[in-house]
Design an enzyme around this catalytic site. Structure first.
Site, PDB file in Angstrom:
ATOM      1  N   LYS A  29       0.828  -1.226   0.000  1.00 41.16           N
ATOM      2  CA  LYS A  29       0.000   0.000   0.000  1.00 41.16           C
ATOM      3  C   LYS A  29       0.853   1.263   0.000  1.00 41.16           C
ATOM      4  O   LYS A  29       0.597   2.182  -0.757  1.00 41.16           O
ATOM      5  CB  LYS A  29      -0.870   0.058   1.259  1.00 41.16           C
ATOM      6  CG  LYS A  29      -2.154  -0.671   1.213  1.00 41.16           C
ATOM      7  CD  LYS A  29      -3.101  -0.217   2.327  1.00 41.16           C
ATOM      8  CE  LYS A  29      -2.491  -0.160   3.717  1.00 41.16           C
ATOM      9  NZ  LYS A  29      -2.159  -1.461   4.306  1.00 41.16           N
ATOM     10  N   ARG A  77      -9.399   2.183   9.301  1.00 36.92           N
ATOM     11  CA  ARG A  77      -9.039   0.806   9.630  1.00 36.92           C
ATOM     12  C   ARG A  77     -10.136   0.109  10.418  1.00 36.92           C
ATOM     13  O   ARG A  77     -10.009  -1.066  10.725  1.00 36.92           O
ATOM     14  CB  ARG A  77      -7.768   0.809  10.471  1.00 36.92           C
ATOM     15  CG  ARG A  77      -6.503   0.359   9.727  1.00 36.92           C
ATOM     16  CD  ARG A  77      -5.389   0.437  10.717  1.00 36.92           C
ATOM     17  NE  ARG A  77      -4.157  -0.209  10.426  1.00 36.92           N
ATOM     18  CZ  ARG A  77      -3.125   0.320   9.796  1.00 36.92           C
ATOM     19  NH1 ARG A  77      -3.224   1.510   9.240  1.00 36.92           N
ATOM     20  NH2 ARG A  77      -1.998  -0.346   9.687  1.00 36.92           N
ATOM     21  N   ARG A 121      11.434  -5.741   5.078  1.00 35.20           N
ATOM     22  CA  ARG A 121      11.174  -4.363   4.678  1.00 35.20           C
ATOM     23  C   ARG A 121      12.139  -3.371   5.331  1.00 35.20           C
ATOM     24  O   ARG A 121      12.437  -3.481   6.509  1.00 35.20           O
ATOM     25  CB  ARG A 121       9.743  -4.031   5.089  1.00 35.20           C
ATOM     26  CG  ARG A 121       9.303  -2.653   4.721  1.00 35.20           C
ATOM     27  CD  ARG A 121       7.828  -2.597   4.621  1.00 35.20           C
ATOM     28  NE  ARG A 121       7.219  -2.337   5.920  1.00 35.20           N
ATOM     29  CZ  ARG A 121       5.943  -2.002   6.056  1.00 35.20           C
ATOM     30  NH1 ARG A 121       5.164  -1.913   4.995  1.00 35.20           N
ATOM     31  NH2 ARG A 121       5.448  -1.784   7.236  1.00 35.20           N
ATOM     32  N   ARG A 137      11.502  -0.960  10.830  1.00 42.02           N
ATOM     33  CA  ARG A 137      10.533  -0.509  11.831  1.00 42.02           C
ATOM     34  C   ARG A 137      10.442  -1.514  12.963  1.00 42.02           C
ATOM     35  O   ARG A 137      10.443  -2.711  12.741  1.00 42.02           O
ATOM     36  CB  ARG A 137       9.149  -0.347  11.170  1.00 42.02           C
ATOM     37  CG  ARG A 137       9.010   0.926  10.391  1.00 42.02           C
ATOM     38  CD  ARG A 137       7.768   0.965   9.548  1.00 42.02           C
ATOM     39  NE  ARG A 137       6.540   0.512  10.217  1.00 42.02           N
ATOM     40  CZ  ARG A 137       5.347   0.533   9.628  1.00 42.02           C
ATOM     41  NH1 ARG A 137       5.218   0.981   8.389  1.00 42.02           N
ATOM     42  NH2 ARG A 137       4.285   0.112  10.276  1.00 42.02           N
ATOM     43  N   ARG A 145      -0.193  -7.765  13.943  1.00 37.41           N
ATOM     44  CA  ARG A 145      -0.761  -6.749  13.046  1.00 37.41           C
ATOM     45  C   ARG A 145      -1.658  -7.397  11.989  1.00 37.41           C
ATOM     46  O   ARG A 145      -2.692  -6.846  11.632  1.00 37.41           O
ATOM     47  CB  ARG A 145       0.359  -5.947  12.365  1.00 37.41           C
ATOM     48  CG  ARG A 145       0.983  -4.930  13.316  1.00 37.41           C
ATOM     49  CD  ARG A 145       2.287  -4.394  12.790  1.00 37.41           C
ATOM     50  NE  ARG A 145       2.139  -3.675  11.547  1.00 37.41           N
ATOM     51  CZ  ARG A 145       3.125  -3.498  10.669  1.00 37.41           C
ATOM     52  NH1 ARG A 145       4.322  -4.003  10.899  1.00 37.41           N
ATOM     53  NH2 ARG A 145       2.918  -2.822   9.573  1.00 37.41           N
TER      54      ARG A 145
HETATM   55  P1  AMP Z   1       1.006   1.426   9.153  1.00 37.13           P
HETATM   56  O1  AMP Z   1       2.210   2.239   8.850  1.00 37.13           O
HETATM   57  O2  AMP Z   1      -0.178   1.805   8.317  1.00 37.13           O
HETATM   58  O3  AMP Z   1       1.280  -0.059   9.092  1.00 37.13           O
HETATM   59  O4  AMP Z   1       0.581   1.740  10.669  1.00 37.13           O
HETATM   60  C1  AMP Z   1       1.441   1.443  11.737  1.00 37.13           C
HETATM   61  C2  AMP Z   1       0.651   1.381  13.033  1.00 37.13           C
HETATM   62  O5  AMP Z   1       0.058   2.660  13.299  1.00 37.13           O
HETATM   63  C3  AMP Z   1      -0.510   0.412  13.056  1.00 37.13           C
HETATM   64  O6  AMP Z   1      -0.090  -0.921  13.346  1.00 37.13           O
HETATM   65  C4  AMP Z   1      -1.365   1.011  14.177  1.00 37.13           C
HETATM   66  O7  AMP Z   1      -0.823   0.738  15.441  1.00 37.13           O
HETATM   67  C5  AMP Z   1      -1.209   2.502  13.922  1.00 37.13           C
HETATM   68  N1  AMP Z   1      -2.260   2.990  12.989  1.00 37.13           N
HETATM   69  C6  AMP Z   1      -2.078   3.426  11.700  1.00 37.13           C
HETATM   70  N2  AMP Z   1      -3.236   3.788  11.142  1.00 37.13           N
HETATM   71  C7  AMP Z   1      -4.204   3.573  12.078  1.00 37.13           C
HETATM   72  C8  AMP Z   1      -5.616   3.728  12.105  1.00 37.13           C
HETATM   73  N3  AMP Z   1      -6.298   4.164  11.026  1.00 37.13           N
HETATM   74  N4  AMP Z   1      -6.268   3.421  13.271  1.00 37.13           N
HETATM   75  C9  AMP Z   1      -5.604   2.989  14.342  1.00 37.13           C
HETATM   76  N5  AMP Z   1      -4.283   2.787  14.379  1.00 37.13           N
HETATM   77  C10 AMP Z   1      -3.573   3.075  13.269  1.00 37.13           C
END
Ligand code: AMP
Length: 216
Positions: free
Chosen positions: A15, A90, A129, A162, A173
């Site tokens: 994504k 989400r 990654r 990360r 996740r």
């Molecule tokens: P990502 O970079 O999109 O994988 O997001 C990393 C982390 O940020 C996720 O595992 C969540 O802990 C938090 N996070 C990101 N977007 C959201 C969202 N829309 N709602 C809640 N937590 C989020």
């Protein structure tokens, strides 16, 4: 009328990579909730401090905090023509909040490309990654390696892994995704906005499929 695109798909499906490419092609701001949280953590803001414990466990940050952050971001002048949303919404609650928010801005969710891949592919992608410190560009040690190991091709900044890409957190996740985020697929399908795209294809092919869905 502004154009809003919600890019949907499990963690590790590509994504973020696709969002950066598509946002540039369409001249739309790339609004990534994960990047916004990481920026707040880096800057030590109260929001960052609150979000960090959830993120490190692979759990979702509470809806009210997340929705408030996105509302603020979408209200900025660069989003007047719309935005490409990555990582938000989400949960179904967040999707409903987004509909209400965009209605305030005179818009709606126009397209929801949904990128898919098997769970095995996701785990493999996440654990290999590497992310750029400056702007969050992403690479994979096998499938999309940087020209020089440890250095971002786009801005020369350092690449790091990360914390939440560690094996234990990755599994959590993906679980959270299937429990809390997958219901969104039905939500957008019922509204006629969902377009499925095979994320196991090469990066260029996924981009081509996305542009086709978006009528470009
Ligand atoms: P990502 O970079 O999109 O994988 O997001 C990393 C982390 O940020 C996720 O595992 C969540 O802990 C938090 N996070 C990101 N977007 C959201 C969202 N829309 N709602 C809640 N937590 C989020």
């Amino acid at each position: 009328m502004p154009t809003y695109i919600v890019l949907l798909g499990p963690p590790g499906v590509g994504k973020g990579t696709q969002a950066k490419i598509i946002a540039e092609r369409l001249s739309l701001p790339h609004v990534s909730s994960g990047d916004l949280f990481r920026e707040n953590i880096k800057n030590g803001t109260p929001l960052g401090q609150l979000a960090q414990s959830f993120i490190n466990k692979g759990e979702l940050v509470p809806d009210d905090v997340t929705i408030g952050m996105i509302r603020e971001r979408l209200s900025r002048p660069d989003c007047a023509g719309g935005a490409l949303l990555d990582g938000f919404p989400r949960t179904t609650f967040q999707a409903e909040a987004l509909d209400a928010l965009l209605a305030e801005f005179g818009g709606q969710v126009d397209y929801v490309p949904y990128i898919t891949a098997s769970e095995e592919t996701l785990v493999e992608r996440l654990s290999g990654r590497w992310t750029c410190r400056a702007q969050g560009h992403v690479f994979h040690e096998k499938h999309n390696p940087p020209r020089q190991p440890g250095v971002c091709d786009f801005d020369g900044s350092e690449l790091y892994q990360r914390d939440d890409d560690r094996a234990e957190t990755v599994v959590r996740r993906i679980q959270v995704y299937f429990q809390q985020t997958e219901p969104l697929i039905a939500y957008y399908r019922a509204r006629g906005r969902l377009h499925e795209i095979d994320g196991a294809q090469p990066i260029e092919k996924v981009t081509a499929d996305l542009l086709a869905v978006l009528g470009r």
